[in-house]
Design a protein around this motif. Structure first.
Motif, PDB file in Angstrom:
ATOM      1  N   MET A   1      -5.034  -9.419  10.417  1.00 48.54           N
ATOM      2  CA  MET A   1      -4.088  -8.362  10.127  1.00 48.54           C
ATOM      3  C   MET A   1      -4.191  -7.925   8.664  1.00 48.54           C
ATOM      4  SD  MET A   1      -0.289  -7.473  11.312  1.00 48.54           S
ATOM      5  CE  MET A   1      -0.368  -8.563  12.623  1.00 48.54           C
ATOM      6  N   PHE A   2      -4.543  -8.854   7.787  1.00 48.15           N
ATOM      7  CA  PHE A   2      -4.663  -8.509   6.374  1.00 48.15           C
ATOM      8  C   PHE A   2      -5.770  -7.476   6.153  1.00 48.15           C
ATOM      9  CE2 PHE A   2      -6.004  -8.941   1.978  1.00 48.15           C
ATOM     10  CZ  PHE A   2      -4.775  -8.854   1.317  1.00 48.15           C
ATOM     11  N   VAL A   3      -6.833  -7.538   6.945  1.00 50.06           N
ATOM     12  CA  VAL A   3      -7.923  -6.557   6.817  1.00 50.06           C
ATOM     13  C   VAL A   3      -7.400  -5.164   7.140  1.00 50.06           C
ATOM     14  CG1 VAL A   3     -10.167  -5.851   7.711  1.00 50.06           C
ATOM     15  CG2 VAL A   3      -9.714  -8.265   7.260  1.00 50.06           C
ATOM     16  N   SER A   4      -6.584  -5.048   8.170  1.00 53.63           N
ATOM     17  CA  SER A   4      -5.983  -3.755   8.521  1.00 53.63           C
ATOM     18  C   SER A   4      -5.122  -3.245   7.373  1.00 53.63           C
ATOM     19  CB  SER A   4      -5.128  -3.880   9.778  1.00 53.63           C
ATOM     20  OG  SER A   4      -5.901  -4.287  10.865  1.00 53.63           O
ATOM     21  N   ALA A   6      -5.412  -3.991   4.215  1.00 52.85           N
ATOM     22  CA  ALA A   6      -6.279  -3.614   3.095  1.00 52.85           C
ATOM     23  C   ALA A   6      -6.911  -2.241   3.320  1.00 52.85           C
ATOM     24  CB  ALA A   6      -7.350  -4.675   2.878  1.00 52.85           C
ATOM     25  N   VAL A   7      -7.368  -1.977   4.531  1.00 56.22           N
ATOM     26  CA  VAL A   7      -8.000  -0.683   4.832  1.00 56.22           C
ATOM     27  C   VAL A   7      -6.988   0.451   4.689  1.00 56.22           C
ATOM     28  CG1 VAL A   7      -9.051   0.697   6.670  1.00 56.22           C
ATOM     29  CG2 VAL A   7      -9.818  -1.654   6.276  1.00 56.22           C
ATOM     30  N   VAL A   8      -5.813   0.289   5.291  1.00 57.37           N
ATOM     31  CA  VAL A   8      -4.782   1.334   5.216  1.00 57.37           C
ATOM     32  C   VAL A   8      -4.347   1.526   3.766  1.00 57.37           C
ATOM     33  CG1 VAL A   8      -2.454   1.993   5.959  1.00 57.37           C
ATOM     34  CG2 VAL A   8      -4.028   0.949   7.587  1.00 57.37           C
ATOM     35  N   THR A   9      -4.239   0.442   3.027  1.00 58.71           N
ATOM     36  CA  THR A   9      -3.835   0.521   1.620  1.00 58.71           C
ATOM     37  C   THR A   9      -4.850   1.306   0.797  1.00 58.71           C
ATOM     38  OG1 THR A   9      -2.608  -1.551   1.720  1.00 58.71           O
ATOM     39  CG2 THR A   9      -3.369  -0.856  -0.452  1.00 58.71           C
ATOM     40  N   VAL A  10      -6.113   1.006   0.949  1.00 62.61           N
ATOM     41  CA  VAL A  10      -7.150   1.682   0.167  1.00 62.61           C
ATOM     42  C   VAL A  10      -7.211   3.177   0.520  1.00 62.61           C
ATOM     43  CG1 VAL A  10      -9.647   1.831  -0.205  1.00 62.61           C
ATOM     44  CG2 VAL A  10      -8.497  -0.387  -0.272  1.00 62.61           C
ATOM     45  N   VAL A  11      -7.113   3.489   1.796  1.00 60.94           N
ATOM     46  CA  VAL A  11      -7.142   4.900   2.215  1.00 60.94           C
ATOM     47  C   VAL A  11      -5.933   5.640   1.653  1.00 60.94           C
ATOM     48  CG1 VAL A  11      -7.002   6.441   4.211  1.00 60.94           C
ATOM     49  CG2 VAL A  11      -8.554   4.486   4.258  1.00 60.94           C
ATOM     50  N   MET A  12      -4.752   5.025   1.750  1.00 56.29           N
ATOM     51  CA  MET A  12      -3.536   5.670   1.229  1.00 56.29           C
ATOM     52  C   MET A  12      -3.621   5.829  -0.278  1.00 56.29           C
ATOM     53  SD  MET A  12      -0.631   7.048   1.753  1.00 56.29           S
ATOM     54  CE  MET A  12       0.801   6.650   2.700  1.00 56.29           C
ATOM     55  N   ALA A  13      -4.083   4.820  -0.984  1.00 56.88           N
ATOM     56  CA  ALA A  13      -4.194   4.908  -2.440  1.00 56.88           C
ATOM     57  C   ALA A  13      -5.176   6.008  -2.842  1.00 56.88           C
ATOM     58  CB  ALA A  13      -4.622   3.568  -3.028  1.00 56.88           C
ATOM     59  N   ALA A  14      -6.289   6.114  -2.143  1.00 56.73           N
ATOM     60  CA  ALA A  14      -7.266   7.170  -2.444  1.00 56.73           C
ATOM     61  C   ALA A  14      -6.659   8.540  -2.216  1.00 56.73           C
ATOM     62  CB  ALA A  14      -8.518   6.990  -1.579  1.00 56.73           C
ATOM     63  N   VAL A  59      -1.617  -1.086  -3.934  1.00 60.16           N
ATOM     64  CA  VAL A  59      -2.830  -1.878  -4.205  1.00 60.16           C
ATOM     65  C   VAL A  59      -2.444  -3.232  -4.813  1.00 60.16           C
ATOM     66  CG1 VAL A  59      -4.937  -2.013  -5.594  1.00 60.16           C
ATOM     67  CG2 VAL A  59      -4.384   0.097  -4.368  1.00 60.16           C
ATOM     68  N   ALA A  60      -1.544  -3.225  -5.793  1.00 53.95           N
ATOM     69  CA  ALA A  60      -1.094  -4.488  -6.383  1.00 53.95           C
ATOM     70  C   ALA A  60      -0.354  -5.329  -5.348  1.00 53.95           C
ATOM     71  CB  ALA A  60      -0.194  -4.214  -7.586  1.00 53.95           C
ATOM     72  N   THR A 102       4.360   9.781   6.047  1.00 55.94           N
ATOM     73  CA  THR A 102       5.574   8.967   6.158  1.00 55.94           C
ATOM     74  C   THR A 102       5.336   7.818   7.133  1.00 55.94           C
ATOM     75  OG1 THR A 102       6.961  10.893   5.698  1.00 55.94           O
ATOM     76  CG2 THR A 102       8.043   8.996   6.692  1.00 55.94           C
ATOM     77  N   VAL A 103       4.712   8.126   8.260  1.00 54.97           N
ATOM     78  CA  VAL A 103       4.412   7.099   9.262  1.00 54.97           C
ATOM     79  C   VAL A 103       3.439   6.063   8.691  1.00 54.97           C
ATOM     80  CG1 VAL A 103       3.325   6.684  11.512  1.00 54.97           C
ATOM     81  CG2 VAL A 103       4.935   8.576  11.224  1.00 54.97           C
ATOM     82  N   VAL A 104       2.442   6.517   7.946  1.00 57.26           N
ATOM     83  CA  VAL A 104       1.491   5.582   7.328  1.00 57.26           C
ATOM     84  C   VAL A 104       2.213   4.685   6.320  1.00 57.26           C
ATOM     85  CG1 VAL A 104      -0.574   5.377   5.878  1.00 57.26           C
ATOM     86  CG2 VAL A 104      -0.503   7.069   7.724  1.00 57.26           C
ATOM     87  N   SER A 105       3.141   5.249   5.571  1.00 56.46           N
ATOM     88  CA  SER A 105       3.911   4.452   4.609  1.00 56.46           C
ATOM     89  C   SER A 105       4.738   3.386   5.319  1.00 56.46           C
ATOM     90  CB  SER A 105       4.820   5.364   3.779  1.00 56.46           C
ATOM     91  OG  SER A 105       4.059   6.277   3.039  1.00 56.46           O
ATOM     92  N   VAL A 106       5.348   3.760   6.435  1.00 58.25           N
ATOM     93  CA  VAL A 106       6.108   2.781   7.225  1.00 58.25           C
ATOM     94  C   VAL A 106       5.161   1.714   7.776  1.00 58.25           C
ATOM     95  CG1 VAL A 106       7.513   2.461   9.310  1.00 58.25           C
ATOM     96  CG2 VAL A 106       7.985   4.379   7.762  1.00 58.25           C
ATOM     97  N   ALA A 107       3.980   2.126   8.203  1.00 56.08           N
ATOM     98  CA  ALA A 107       2.992   1.156   8.685  1.00 56.08           C
ATOM     99  C   ALA A 107       2.621   0.171   7.582  1.00 56.08           C
ATOM    100  CB  ALA A 107       1.746   1.880   9.200  1.00 56.08           C
ATOM    101  N   LEU A 108       2.521   0.654   6.347  1.00 56.66           N
ATOM    102  CA  LEU A 108       2.229  -0.251   5.229  1.00 56.66           C
ATOM    103  C   LEU A 108       3.343  -1.289   5.054  1.00 56.66           C
ATOM    104  CD1 LEU A 108       0.721   2.152   2.539  1.00 56.66           C
ATOM    105  CD2 LEU A 108      -0.424   0.233   3.654  1.00 56.66           C
ATOM    106  N   ILE A 109       4.577  -0.850   5.218  1.00 55.32           N
ATOM    107  CA  ILE A 109       5.702  -1.788   5.115  1.00 55.32           C
ATOM    108  C   ILE A 109       5.569  -2.867   6.188  1.00 55.32           C
ATOM    109  CG2 ILE A 109       8.218  -2.059   5.337  1.00 55.32           C
ATOM    110  CD1 ILE A 109       8.427   0.911   4.376  1.00 55.32           C
ATOM    111  N   VAL A 110       5.345  -2.429   7.416  1.00 60.29           N
ATOM    112  CA  VAL A 110       5.253  -3.359   8.546  1.00 60.29           C
ATOM    113  C   VAL A 110       4.068  -4.311   8.388  1.00 60.29           C
ATOM    114  CG1 VAL A 110       4.887  -3.508  11.045  1.00 60.29           C
ATOM    115  CG2 VAL A 110       6.457  -1.798  10.115  1.00 60.29           C
TER     116      VAL A 110
END
Length: 116
Positions: A1-4, A6-14, A59-60, A102-110
């Protein structure tokens, strides 16, 4: 799950950094859109800073979970505000990307909460 996460985090940060860069450069598309939405020019620096802080926070947050969750909550509120601004002027088409983010941000929280 951490890989998911990390991927969502990097895409959102970019995405956030690209968007902040476009706002900073005052591209024609962005300035026209902000004007149509009624966003004051004086608010642009705040919006740029919020996007950069959100990108840095998620990212942090890969290293320290509570920071990532806090940053993702902030991004959720940021994009919910964007939806409100778009809908306020009847721009349903422009509200769609903000809704997705917004949905991606909520996904990051989850995802981050699940990997603590």
């Amino acid at each position: 799950m951490f890989v998911s996460l990390a991927v969502v985090t990097v895409v959102m940060a970019a995405f956030l950094l690209a968007s902040a860069g476009a706002k900073f450069l005052r591209t024609r598309h962005i300035t026209e859109q902000m004007s149509a939405l009624g966003v004051p020019q004086g608010l642009m620096a705040f919006l740029i800073g919020a996007q950069i802080a959100g990108a840095a926070g998620v990212v942090a947050g890969l290293r320290w979970g509570p920071l990532g969750i806090a940053a993702a909550i902030g991004l959720t509120l940021y994009f919910a505000g964007a939806i409100a601004f778009h809908l306020r002027v009847g721009d349903r088409k422009g509200a769609s990307p903000a809704a997705v983010l917004t949905v991606v941000s909520v996904a990051l929280i989850v995802l981050r909460a699940a990997t603590l």
